[in-house]
Motif scaffolding. Sequence first.
Motif, PDB file in Angstrom:
ATOM      1  N   PRO A  72       0.800  -1.231   0.000  1.00  0.00           N
ATOM      2  CA  PRO A  72       0.000   0.000   0.000  1.00  0.00           C
ATOM      3  C   PRO A  72       0.834   1.283   0.000  1.00  0.00           C
ATOM      4  CG  PRO A  72      -0.026  -1.047   2.158  1.00  0.00           C
ATOM      5  CD  PRO A  72       0.641  -1.997   1.241  1.00  0.00           C
ATOM      6  N   VAL A  73       0.234   2.356  -0.493  1.00  0.00           N
ATOM      7  CA  VAL A  73       0.894   3.669  -0.448  1.00  0.00           C
ATOM      8  C   VAL A  73       0.940   4.133   1.016  1.00  0.00           C
ATOM      9  CG1 VAL A  73       0.204   4.315  -2.771  1.00  0.00           C
ATOM     10  CG2 VAL A  73      -1.292   4.894  -0.844  1.00  0.00           C
ATOM     11  N   THR A  74       1.742   5.155   1.268  1.00  0.00           N
ATOM     12  CA  THR A  74       2.015   5.575   2.648  1.00  0.00           C
ATOM     13  C   THR A  74       0.761   5.801   3.495  1.00  0.00           C
ATOM     14  OG1 THR A  74       4.059   6.560   1.883  1.00  0.00           O
ATOM     15  CG2 THR A  74       3.309   7.233   4.052  1.00  0.00           C
ATOM     16  N   SER A  75      -0.213   6.542   2.948  1.00  0.00           N
ATOM     17  CA  SER A  75      -1.399   6.864   3.763  1.00  0.00           C
ATOM     18  C   SER A  75      -2.193   5.599   4.118  1.00  0.00           C
ATOM     19  CB  SER A  75      -2.289   7.880   3.044  1.00  0.00           C
ATOM     20  OG  SER A  75      -2.664   7.343   1.794  1.00  0.00           O
ATOM     21  N   ASP A  76      -2.289   4.686   3.166  1.00  0.00           N
ATOM     22  CA  ASP A  76      -3.000   3.425   3.450  1.00  0.00           C
ATOM     23  C   ASP A  76      -2.198   2.575   4.437  1.00  0.00           C
ATOM     24  OD1 ASP A  76      -5.047   4.061   1.742  1.00  0.00           O
ATOM     25  OD2 ASP A  76      -4.143   3.044   0.021  1.00  0.00           O
TER      26      ASP A  76
ATOM     27  N   PHE B  64       8.330   1.817   9.990  1.00  0.00           N
ATOM     28  CA  PHE B  64       7.338   2.302   9.024  1.00  0.00           C
ATOM     29  C   PHE B  64       8.006   2.706   7.718  1.00  0.00           C
ATOM     30  CE2 PHE B  64       4.549   5.304   6.972  1.00  0.00           C
ATOM     31  CZ  PHE B  64       3.309   4.710   7.113  1.00  0.00           C
ATOM     32  N   GLU B  65       9.095   3.456   7.833  1.00  0.00           N
ATOM     33  CA  GLU B  65       9.782   3.916   6.616  1.00  0.00           C
ATOM     34  C   GLU B  65      10.353   2.760   5.815  1.00  0.00           C
ATOM     35  OE1 GLU B  65      12.505   7.015   7.799  1.00  0.00           O
ATOM     36  OE2 GLU B  65      10.798   8.208   8.516  1.00  0.00           O
ATOM     37  N   MET B  66      10.862   1.774   6.518  1.00  0.00           N
ATOM     38  CA  MET B  66      11.402   0.614   5.798  1.00  0.00           C
ATOM     39  C   MET B  66      10.308  -0.097   5.012  1.00  0.00           C
ATOM     40  SD  MET B  66      14.137  -0.986   8.473  1.00  0.00           S
ATOM     41  CE  MET B  66      14.688  -2.343   7.417  1.00  0.00           C
ATOM     42  N   ILE B  67       9.143  -0.210   5.632  1.00  0.00           N
ATOM     43  CA  ILE B  67       8.038  -0.874   4.914  1.00  0.00           C
ATOM     44  C   ILE B  67       7.579  -0.005   3.736  1.00  0.00           C
ATOM     45  CG2 ILE B  67       5.681  -1.758   5.076  1.00  0.00           C
ATOM     46  CD1 ILE B  67       6.180  -2.309   8.053  1.00  0.00           C
ATOM     47  N   ALA B  68       7.420   1.295   4.014  1.00  0.00           N
ATOM     48  CA  ALA B  68       6.859   2.192   2.993  1.00  0.00           C
ATOM     49  C   ALA B  68       7.803   2.349   1.800  1.00  0.00           C
ATOM     50  CB  ALA B  68       6.557   3.549   3.608  1.00  0.00           C
ATOM     51  N   VAL B  73      10.184  -8.085   1.182  1.00  0.00           N
ATOM     52  CA  VAL B  73       9.568  -9.398   0.944  1.00  0.00           C
ATOM     53  C   VAL B  73       9.010  -9.930   2.268  1.00  0.00           C
ATOM     54  CG1 VAL B  73      11.064  -9.942  -1.004  1.00  0.00           C
ATOM     55  CG2 VAL B  73      11.752 -10.635   1.313  1.00  0.00           C
ATOM     56  N   THR B  74       8.187 -10.957   2.163  1.00  0.00           N
ATOM     57  CA  THR B  74       7.427 -11.434   3.325  1.00  0.00           C
ATOM     58  C   THR B  74       8.285 -11.712   4.556  1.00  0.00           C
ATOM     59  OG1 THR B  74       5.821 -12.363   1.826  1.00  0.00           O
ATOM     60  CG2 THR B  74       5.717 -13.144   4.075  1.00  0.00           C
ATOM     61  N   SER B  75       9.395 -12.424   4.385  1.00  0.00           N
ATOM     62  CA  SER B  75      10.187 -12.793   5.572  1.00  0.00           C
ATOM     63  C   SER B  75      10.795 -11.551   6.235  1.00  0.00           C
ATOM     64  CB  SER B  75      11.278 -13.793   5.192  1.00  0.00           C
ATOM     65  OG  SER B  75      12.097 -13.212   4.190  1.00  0.00           O
ATOM     66  N   ARG B  78       8.107  -9.620   8.045  1.00  0.00           N
ATOM     67  CA  ARG B  78       7.764 -10.248   9.320  1.00  0.00           C
ATOM     68  C   ARG B  78       8.697  -9.771  10.438  1.00  0.00           C
ATOM     69  NH1 ARG B  78       7.691 -16.367   8.703  1.00  0.00           N
ATOM     70  NH2 ARG B  78       5.964 -16.028   7.276  1.00  0.00           N
ATOM     71  N   MET B  79       9.974  -9.639  10.081  1.00  0.00           N
ATOM     72  CA  MET B  79      10.939  -9.147  11.075  1.00  0.00           C
ATOM     73  C   MET B  79      10.593  -7.722  11.508  1.00  0.00           C
ATOM     74  SD  MET B  79      14.758 -10.246  10.107  1.00  0.00           S
ATOM     75  CE  MET B  79      15.066 -11.896   9.516  1.00  0.00           C
ATOM     76  N   ILE B  80      10.265  -6.902  10.540  1.00  0.00           N
ATOM     77  CA  ILE B  80       9.984  -5.502  10.847  1.00  0.00           C
ATOM     78  C   ILE B  80       8.709  -5.393  11.693  1.00  0.00           C
ATOM     79  CG2 ILE B  80       9.500  -3.240   9.832  1.00  0.00           C
ATOM     80  CD1 ILE B  80      11.101  -4.197   7.351  1.00  0.00           C
ATOM     81  N   VAL B  81       7.698  -6.177  11.330  1.00  0.00           N
ATOM     82  CA  VAL B  81       6.450  -6.164  12.098  1.00  0.00           C
ATOM     83  C   VAL B  81       6.703  -6.639  13.532  1.00  0.00           C
ATOM     84  CG1 VAL B  81       4.191  -7.290  12.321  1.00  0.00           C
ATOM     85  CG2 VAL B  81       4.887  -6.329  10.131  1.00  0.00           C
ATOM     86  N   THR B  82       7.566  -7.634  13.665  1.00  0.00           N
ATOM     87  CA  THR B  82       7.908  -8.125  15.009  1.00  0.00           C
ATOM     88  C   THR B  82       8.496  -7.009  15.861  1.00  0.00           C
ATOM     89  OG1 THR B  82       8.339 -10.321  14.134  1.00  0.00           O
ATOM     90  CG2 THR B  82       9.254  -9.850  16.297  1.00  0.00           C
TER      91      THR B  82
END
Lengths: 224, 224
Positions: A72-76, B64-68, B73-75, B78-82
């Motif tokens: 998703p984009v940042t806002s989402d 957040f910035e790393m994800i955005a 990739v999924t693995s 998962r680390m970042i969400v953890t």
Amino acid sequence: MRQIFEDELNELHVRFSEMGMMVNEAIYKSVRAFIDHDKNLAREVIESDKQINKREVDLEQRSFEMIALQQPVTSDLRMIVTVMKASSDLERMGDHAVSIGKSTIRVKGNRRVPAIEKDIADMAEVVKKMGEAILDAYVKEDETRALEIANIDREIDRYSDKIYKACVQETQHDPSTVVGNMDYLLVASYLERIGDYVTNICEWIVYLKTGKIVELNTNLNETL
Amino acid sequence: MRQIFEDELNELHVRFSEMGMMVNEAIYKSVRAFIDHDKNLAREVIESDKQINKREVDLEQRSFEMIALQQPVTSDLRMIVTVMKASSDLERMGDHAVSIGKSTIRVKGNRRVPAIEKDIADMAEVVKKMGEAILDAYVKEDETRALEIANIDREIDRYSDKIYKACVQETQHDPSTVVGNMDYLLVASYLERIGDYVTNICEWIVYLKTGKIVELNTNLNETL
């Protein structure tokens, strides 16, 4: 593709709000059970926590999949992260309802102190008001309202303080009330924690709207 | 690009582990302050919580910035969400150290009960052991160890139970100890909550390795 994502996001919001309602109901019932010495209702609250926990897992998984598959984009992304984080707060609020339920089951016909029970009931009313208001603010993404709600937490802290002092005084006055008073104290501390979690969710709503992570109430003045 | 991401991920791990160490230190100091009636040390713990909170905000933003920006990739996701989720648990553990600090400041030369203080110190030792072990399990992504650590929580629950009963008994025996006993009870309840948060982090380590969201210990048997 965008439509599918919009639908999923909408579903996520709905499920989060539903979880919030489940948690508010559990808190409300747990306090009613405690005040009424209703062990069956307390058991119902403890039992219903499984559903709340399941719902949190469901929200986690949906959020994760949406991020992983749809990028998703940042806002989402911010909305999804908010659900991810705030659902943990809701789950913890549910855990505290369970703790109140367990206090109810533990109480064994000890002498009761109506004045303290009245304060606990009033404190729970304020917590309930906060819990309902926060779901409304979440749906409307209303960060001004969220800031107002966080302020109500001070009212909860005043109840904690009052109940703590009353429990000490009452026990000194009549030591046979100690078991009941310790339970009053613990229940007040659970309600205070619930207020803290609502304040956390307020912070997430501010984040949702502004992208800024703020810290509301530093809790340095609370008693329990 | 991949190298930059790897570096960022590594930095995230390091910062999370550091936050864990800050929190463990705060918990350790708060209990020492409580047992030693050391109000200065208690104030130090309360003051240091700001750094812990800042670190959580920092971890949130980095995650957040790393994800955005990097759409991992999924693995990796998962680390970042953890980190995102477990850092909330660490922050809450720090809040409870602050609560113990506040109990220390509140205590005003009341009569002390050495036997209960000994149990609180022993309970804190177990909590410390859990807190240190979990950081090690996190770094090694060792989910078997995480499951073992979650089991230690039962030991903490037994201390809660013991301290609760001792506080009731002591107050009945000598009502002048009520203020101190209520503080003992609250401090034990904070330590128990800290154990619950460590258990949460155990769940996140299992998730990191298996992708499965599990619920360890349902807390139905705990006292506080």
